[in-house]
Design an enzyme around this catalytic site. Structure first.
Site, PDB file in Angstrom:
ATOM      1  N   CYS A 119       0.822  -1.214   0.000  1.00 34.47           N
ATOM      2  CA  CYS A 119       0.000   0.000   0.000  1.00 34.47           C
ATOM      3  C   CYS A 119       0.853   1.260   0.000  1.00 34.47           C
ATOM      4  O   CYS A 119       0.687   2.138  -0.830  1.00 34.47           O
ATOM      5  CB  CYS A 119      -0.934   0.009   1.198  1.00 34.47           C
ATOM      6  SG  CYS A 119      -2.217  -1.226   1.036  1.00 34.47           S
ATOM      7  N   HIS A 120       1.754   1.348   0.959  1.00 31.62           N
ATOM      8  CA  HIS A 120       2.523   2.583   1.079  1.00 31.62           C
ATOM      9  C   HIS A 120       4.015   2.319   1.239  1.00 31.62           C
ATOM     10  O   HIS A 120       4.759   3.185   1.680  1.00 31.62           O
ATOM     11  CB  HIS A 120       1.992   3.426   2.235  1.00 31.62           C
ATOM     12  CG  HIS A 120       0.503   3.649   2.133  1.00 31.62           C
ATOM     13  ND1 HIS A 120      -0.404   2.934   2.862  1.00 31.62           N
ATOM     14  CD2 HIS A 120      -0.220   4.461   1.344  1.00 31.62           C
ATOM     15  CE1 HIS A 120      -1.624   3.303   2.533  1.00 31.62           C
ATOM     16  NE2 HIS A 120      -1.557   4.221   1.619  1.00 31.62           N
TER      17      HIS A 120
END
Lengths: 172, 415
Positions: A136-137
């Protein structure tokens, strides 16, 4: 100033304060259940522990089990992975923690599979440290589930668990 | 600035009712006799378009609830049931899902119009802040609505957004557990989001009521940014002039909206949301709905969890302080040549952040997002206060009538 003597408390003031205080307590008591009902209910709390047979996990393998609605990774670490994570200088880590503080037996790592940034499930055997990588990040964890780089503030959480036998653990 | 209602019911029953509940008179003074500046352009039709979209979302939403099941085991299938089995269900659902996007298209145009023409300045501060509150409620409503189909993006979007609260020091984890009603996004979360998704639109409707009330107290801003000085010269009655202009703008907007519903209904959605939610597998690339992307980019631009969350909410909260950050005495950008440039750069920065929010968070994307985030905040905190002090503005027309005459000099003089 001559006007200071007019504010002697009266019995009526006392009644106002007492009424106000009772009303505040009453409103608080009435609102409390309305707020509290949103916390985990009894049926959710009842699912708090789960038993896992770990005998089928090969060396280097990761088993994902569901506990409290979340994934838990049980990783059978190789000798090299153990040596690598034990060799890391603890004080260079973003969330300093020795590998020995995160495992009960060095070959078995049990961590909650939820990225401590914003809750995605990291992918195993990926990233610069071959631990976990969060798609995701971009948080990068090592084979001890410790955050090495990226936005996550903390290491992967180690849940409460016990070895029931050599091949079975109980999480929660 | 609302004048006295001239409404006199023509029938005896009407007069009997009006003397007991003067609601027809209120409608008449608000939407018929209400004086609107005579120079309003089509950017001013988005208020009416937004009102229509709110009603459309409530109507389609109430219908969808008749066929939807808010339970983790049934929610995803009940959406497919709506799409395949329910009479016209596919159209109603596509109208609702794309309606959310159209609602945001309209609100962003509405907000940028306010930003361009200085509609937030005295005496419209409260009007503007009510608008910011509506926008916040819209974001919360849209977010919770997107969770209800219980697809992969629903689930993981909900997970990421609720985890934002875990960044709060000390009580963050307790708050997150409280929001979830468990230890992860699960059935209790879905149920409460459903409940709140049904509630919030009616709260929006209530704040819209206040927004319109405040608007009718201070009167509309207009492209010249000068206040109404003479009701006779500067204004025209709402009906038929504004009513018909709004209706025409709405028709054009509905064509745009219908094109999405009937020709590319999933263009603004995400394919992953047609996969049922799976708590054990995160999609390779989580993106929120397009209307949150600029804020998502700001969140990811800050290399700290708490810092990112603060910046993201700050990016919205700062809008409420706009009336006091802008020090210029001239409202309309039409007479602010320097502000106009910065404004369009700001629009570009927002679009750029939107693009970056849709891209993976690495390398050059993050650097670009940091630059644009700096501009986003710099625009409000540095450029706006300073520009009011240093900018050399163009002469502002004395009245709205003068502005109209100056623009249409030849035709006006022919009268």
């Amino acid at each position: 100033m001559a006007s200071a003597s007019t504010t002697e408390p009266t019995r009526r003031d006392m009644l106002y304060i007492a009424t106000g205080a009772a009303a505040a307590v009453g409103v608080g008591a009435a609102v409390w259940p309305l707020i509290s009902q949103m916390n985990p209910d009894a049926s959710t709390l009842a699912l708090a522990s789960t038993e896992v047979d770990i005998s089928s996990i090969p060396e280097g393998g990761i088993l994902t089990v569901k506990w409290r609605g979340k994934p838990v990774f049980v990783r059978h670490r190789t000798a090299k992975e153990i040596a690598d994570v034990q060799a890391v200088k603890v004080d260079t880590l973003p969330d300093p923690q020795a590998d020995s503080a995160r495992v009960k037996k060095p070959e078995w790592l049990v961590v909650v599979g939820v990225c401590t940034h914003l809750g995605c499930v990291p992918l195993g055997h990926q990233g610069a440290h071959d631990g976990w990588f969060c798609p995701c990040h971009g948080s990068d964890y090592d084979a001890s589930g410790r955050i090495r780089s990226g936005p996550a503030p903390r290491n992967l959480e180690v849940p409460a668990y016990t070895f029931v036998s050599d091949t079975k653990i109980q999480i929660g | 600035m609302s004048g006295h209602s001239t409404y006199v019911p023509s029938s005896a029953i009407g007069r009997w009712f009006e003397s007991r509940l003067p609601i027809m008179g209120l409608m008449h003074s608000s939407f018929v006799a209400y004086p609107v500046p005579r120079n309003l352009n089509y950017w001013w039709t988005f208020g009416a378009i937004l009102s229509f979209m709110l009603v459309a979302q409530i109507v389609t939403g109430i219908i969808l609830v008749m066929h939807y099941t808010p339970h983790v085991d049934y929610a995803f299938n009940s959406i497919e049931h709506i799409m395949r089995d329910v009479n016209w269900g596919w159209m109603i659902r596509y109208a609702h899902a794309n309606g959310a996007s159209m609602f945001f298209v309209a609100v962003y145009i509405h907000m940028l119009r306010g930003l361009y023409y200085g509609s937030y300045k005295a005496p419209r501060e409260v009007l503007w802040i009510l608008g910011v509150i509506i926008y916040l409620l819209m974001m919360a409503t849209g977010f919770m609505g997107y969770v209800l189909p219980w697809g992969q993006m629903s689930f993981w979007g909900a997970t990421v957004i609720t985890n934002l609260f875990s960044a709060i020091p000390l009580v963050g984890d307790a708050i997150t557990t409280w929001l979830w009603g468990g230890y992860s996004v699960d059935n209790p979360t879905l149920n409460r989001f459903f409940s709140l998704h049904y509630l919030l639109p009616f709260m929006i409707a209530a704040v819209v009521g206040l927004h319109v009330w405040a608007l009718h107290v201070v009167g509309q801003n207009n492209p010249a940014g000068v206040e109404v000085k003479n009701i006779e010269r500067d204004t025209i009655p709402f009906t038929p002039y504004a009513t018909l202009k709004d209706a025409f703008g709405l028709v054009l907007f509905l064509i745009f909206y219908s094109w999405f519903i009937f020709y590319t209904p999933n263009f603004l959605g995400h394919a992953d949301n047609y996969i049922e939610a799976n708590p054990l597998v995160t999609p390779a690339h989580i993106v929120p709905e397009w209307y949150y992307l600029p804020f998502y980019a700001i969140l990811r631009a800050i290399p700290s969890k708490l810092g990112g969350v603060v910046a993201m909410f700050g990016a919205i909260a700062i809008l409420a302080f706009l009336p006091w950050l802008d020090t210029s005495r001239v409202k309309s950008a039409a007479f602010r040549p320097v502000y106009k440039v910065f404004f369009w750069v700001f629009v570009m920065a927002c679009l750029g952040l939107g693009y970056l929010g849709s891209q993976p968070p690495d390398g050059g994307y993050v650097i670009a997002a940091r630059i644009l985030t700096a501009y986003y905040f710099g625009f409000f905190i540095i450029i706006m206060p300073l520009l009011g002090l240093f900018e050399k503005t163009k002469p502002v027309p004395a009245t709205i009538a003068d502005a109209v005459l100056a623009k249409n000099g030849a035709t006006a003089s022919a009268h």
